[in-house]
Design a protein around this motif. Structure first.
Motif, PDB file in Angstrom:
ATOM      1  N   ARG A 164     -15.721 -49.371  34.260  1.00 15.12           N
ATOM      2  CA  ARG A 164     -14.334 -49.447  33.787  1.00 15.12           C
ATOM      3  C   ARG A 164     -13.876 -48.097  33.236  1.00 15.12           C
ATOM      4  NH1 ARG A 164     -12.210 -54.501  33.551  1.00 15.12           N
ATOM      5  NH2 ARG A 164     -13.744 -56.151  33.931  1.00 15.12           N
ATOM      6  N   GLU A 176     -14.827 -45.306  34.152  1.00 10.61           N
ATOM      7  CA  GLU A 176     -14.653 -44.380  35.278  1.00 10.61           C
ATOM      8  C   GLU A 176     -13.497 -44.819  36.180  1.00 10.61           C
ATOM      9  OE1 GLU A 176     -16.423 -41.571  36.073  1.00 10.61           O
ATOM     10  OE2 GLU A 176     -17.648 -41.662  34.261  1.00 10.61           O
ATOM     11  N   GLY A 177     -12.849 -45.901  35.855  1.00 10.60           N
ATOM     12  CA  GLY A 177     -11.740 -46.391  36.651  1.00 10.60           C
ATOM     13  C   GLY A 177     -12.148 -46.977  37.989  1.00 10.60           C
ATOM     14  N   ALA A 178     -13.319 -47.521  38.083  1.00  9.37           N
ATOM     15  CA  ALA A 178     -13.837 -48.041  39.346  1.00  9.37           C
ATOM     16  C   ALA A 178     -13.168 -49.344  39.737  1.00  9.37           C
ATOM     17  CB  ALA A 178     -15.339 -48.267  39.229  1.00  9.37           C
ATOM     18  N   SER A 236     -20.981 -50.758  43.661  1.00  6.46           N
ATOM     19  CA  SER A 236     -21.698 -51.174  44.867  1.00  6.46           C
ATOM     20  C   SER A 236     -23.214 -51.086  44.707  1.00  6.46           C
ATOM     21  CB  SER A 236     -21.250 -50.342  46.070  1.00  6.46           C
ATOM     22  OG  SER A 236     -21.431 -48.967  45.787  1.00  6.46           O
ATOM     23  N   ILE A 284     -25.045 -45.437  38.685  1.00  3.80           N
ATOM     24  CA  ILE A 284     -24.355 -46.507  39.405  1.00  3.80           C
ATOM     25  C   ILE A 284     -23.499 -45.866  40.489  1.00  3.80           C
ATOM     26  CG2 ILE A 284     -24.342 -48.092  37.440  1.00  3.80           C
ATOM     27  CD1 ILE A 284     -21.436 -47.379  36.928  1.00  3.80           C
ATOM     28  N   THR A 285     -23.284 -46.587  41.579  1.00  2.00           N
ATOM     29  CA  THR A 285     -22.367 -46.110  42.614  1.00  2.00           C
ATOM     30  C   THR A 285     -21.109 -46.947  42.528  1.00  2.00           C
ATOM     31  OG1 THR A 285     -24.271 -45.587  43.986  1.00  2.00           O
ATOM     32  CG2 THR A 285     -22.127 -45.629  45.070  1.00  2.00           C
ATOM     33  N   ILE A 286     -19.995 -46.252  42.334  1.00  2.00           N
ATOM     34  CA  ILE A 286     -18.745 -46.993  42.169  1.00  2.00           C
ATOM     35  C   ILE A 286     -17.811 -46.747  43.344  1.00  2.00           C
ATOM     36  CG2 ILE A 286     -18.864 -47.070  39.651  1.00  2.00           C
ATOM     37  CD1 ILE A 286     -16.937 -44.742  39.538  1.00  2.00           C
ATOM     38  N   GLU A 287     -17.025 -47.731  43.630  1.00  2.00           N
ATOM     39  CA  GLU A 287     -16.034 -47.638  44.713  1.00  2.00           C
ATOM     40  C   GLU A 287     -14.660 -47.548  44.070  1.00  2.00           C
ATOM     41  OE1 GLU A 287     -17.264 -47.569  47.826  1.00  2.00           O
ATOM     42  OE2 GLU A 287     -19.270 -47.889  46.987  1.00  2.00           O
ATOM     43  N   GLU A 288     -13.970 -46.453  44.409  1.00  2.00           N
ATOM     44  CA  GLU A 288     -12.619 -46.283  43.867  1.00  2.00           C
ATOM     45  C   GLU A 288     -11.614 -46.799  44.881  1.00  2.00           C
ATOM     46  OE1 GLU A 288     -13.159 -42.159  43.452  1.00  2.00           O
ATOM     47  OE2 GLU A 288     -13.455 -42.247  41.296  1.00  2.00           O
ATOM     48  N   GLU A 289     -11.457 -48.089  44.881  1.00  2.00           N
ATOM     49  CA  GLU A 289     -10.614 -48.694  45.902  1.00  2.00           C
ATOM     50  C   GLU A 289      -9.146 -48.609  45.546  1.00  2.00           C
ATOM     51  OE1 GLU A 289     -12.538 -52.357  45.810  1.00  2.00           O
ATOM     52  OE2 GLU A 289     -13.948 -51.828  47.383  1.00  2.00           O
ATOM     53  N   GLY A 290      -8.334 -48.136  46.490  1.00  2.00           N
ATOM     54  CA  GLY A 290      -6.894 -48.116  46.272  1.00  2.00           C
ATOM     55  C   GLY A 290      -6.333 -49.507  46.468  1.00  2.00           C
ATOM     56  N   HIS A 310      -5.350 -44.442  47.363  1.00  2.00           N
ATOM     57  CA  HIS A 310      -6.379 -43.629  47.989  1.00  2.00           C
ATOM     58  C   HIS A 310      -7.332 -44.515  48.767  1.00  2.00           C
ATOM     59  CE1 HIS A 310      -8.070 -43.599  43.611  1.00  2.00           C
ATOM     60  NE2 HIS A 310      -7.954 -44.801  44.084  1.00  2.00           N
ATOM     61  N   ARG A 368     -18.563 -43.040  44.812  1.00  2.00           N
ATOM     62  CA  ARG A 368     -19.261 -41.928  44.154  1.00  2.00           C
ATOM     63  C   ARG A 368     -20.295 -42.456  43.175  1.00  2.00           C
ATOM     64  NH1 ARG A 368     -16.771 -40.476  38.985  1.00  2.00           N
ATOM     65  NH2 ARG A 368     -14.904 -41.746  38.723  1.00  2.00           N
TER      66      ARG A 368
END
Lengths: 117, 283
Positions: free
Chosen positions: A19, A21-23, A27, A110-116, B63, B68
């Motif tokens: 949160r 990180e704005g994710a 994943s 952690i691997t985060i997805e920044e989904e639009g 986007h 990442r």
């Protein structure tokens, strides 16, 4: 079953970080669980999927790296693999062995997805 | 649902006091705060955090789904460990010597406390935190000694954690320069992982268990600072090798201090008492 409360604290830390990180979602979660840490990876995975429901980590893959135990002899300084605390130095037979690796218990990344949207 | 007050705090730990049936406090952390006390005012209440406040206006920027990696390098037990250190700091500041008693169910933790406390309480104030999944049976036994006691019922939980102790301490009237005994949930596995802020961990085994117990449950014996072998009055009747048990324990933890005693008959209690008094005066 301490794995459940541990799974919940992992989910809590991961969710908070994601949160911050704005994710959109998480994943993958990479854990380091030493073979001497007193944690059963399979039951941790089982509990994680239950604990993660309704959080950003609910579809995350839990990847667990398990470093081997390494002991260091307090008499001769030799380092050798150990599978438990009652290790004996293979060289000088001393029981004064300190565990130097294998007790790790970390959330590495952690691997985060920044989904639009 | 909590069957005492009807609230929906499933599975969480609850604090109880002997002889006060309407007293109970739910232990929870800030994010899902639900603490209330029926017996006293609501001085523990914290503001609720609402999920809806995490609104970052994602609609403004489109986007593609990019992925990442974010480093954490965070100890899984960090939250518990930080709170345990806070507890420890509080105990140090008030010169309270805290022992965490650990064993399998039925090894005699509560009986040992029942016998030990009267030996000490003339010289040192003593208080007790009792951990069990259910009932106030153990706290009732300690309450009969007229020392402050609080029961933590962990519900489905298999161990005490630093938050439960933190909350329990706020409900106990602890004195400076005193002894606080924490009797953990009877379990030789899980409580080994959870620091409560104690000064020392005391593991108890009884001669009715196997002398290979330190090898079967090495984490607990590895974490402990001292080991008490209880029920030695039963040694003539059981197949238990004291020397072998001690040797097994030393293989797992060569720093382990060792006491043989019978809480029931009082045999060996004097040296345990002497050790405690020494620690309490040095402390």
């Amino acid at each position: 079953m301490h794995e459940m409360s541990i799974a919940m604290s992992i989910v809590e830390a991961v969710d908070a970080k994601a949160r911050a990180e704005g994710a959109g979602r998480v994943s993958e979660v990479d854990l380091l669980v030493g073979k001497l840490a007193g944690i059963h990876p399979e039951s941790l995975k089982f509990c994680f999927s239950a604990a993660a429901k309704g959080t950003l980590a609910q579809e995350a893959l839990l990847a667990i790296e398990e470093p081997e135990g390494v002991g260091e002899c307090g008499e001769c300084g030799m380092r050798f693999p150990v599978t438990f605390y009652y290790a004996e130095c293979p060289d000088c037979r001393s029981l004064r062995v300190t565990i130097v690796s294998g007790e790790e218990f970390l959330i590495q990344s952690i691997t985060i997805e920044e989904e639009g949207e | 649902m909590c069957d005492t007050c009807g609230c929906s705090s499933d599975g969480g730990a609850v604090l109880r006091k002997p002889g006060e049936n309407d007293y109970h406090v739910h232990v929870s952390d800030g994010a899902h705060e639900h603490t209330h006390t029926h017996a006293s005012d609501e001085h523990h209440a914290k503001p609720h955090l609402h999920e809806g406040q995490h609104d970052h206006a994602h609609g403004n920027h489109h986007h593609e789904g990019t992925s990442r990696k974010v480093l954490l390098e965070q100890d899984v037990l960090q939250k518990n460990n930080l709170l345990a250190e806070r507890n420890r700091g509080y105990f140090e500041a008030r010169n309270i010597f805290v022992l965490n008693f650990l064993s399998s169910p039925g090894s005699g933790k509560t009986t040992l406390l029942e016998k030990t406390i009267p030996l000490l309480q003339k010289r040192f104030p003593v208080a007790v935190i009792e951990g069990d999944q259910q009932t106030t049976n153990d706290a009732d036994r300690i309450h009969a000694l007229r020392v402050p006691v609080i029961q933590v019922n962990t519900g489905s939980g298999c161990h005490l954690d630093a938050l439960m102790v933190n909350r329990a301490v706020k409900e106990l009237d602890l004195q400076d320069d005193s002894l606080l005994c924490i009797e953990n949930v009877g379990n030789l596995v899980c409580p080994a992982l959870f620091d409560l802020g104690e000064a020392l961990k005391v593991v108890i085994i009884s001669v009715t268990e196997g002398d290979d117990k330190p090898l079967k449950y090495p984490n607990m014996f590895h974490e402990a600072d001292l080991c008490i072998l209880n029920k030695i009055d039963l040694l003539p009747y059981v197949d238990f090798d004291v020397a072998k048990c001690r040797e097994n324990a030393m293989r797992v933890n060569h720093h382990l201090e060792w006491f043989n005693l019978s809480a029931k008959t009082g045999e060996g209690l004097a040296s345990w008492q002497e050790w405690l008094e020494k620690r309490l005066t040095q402390h």
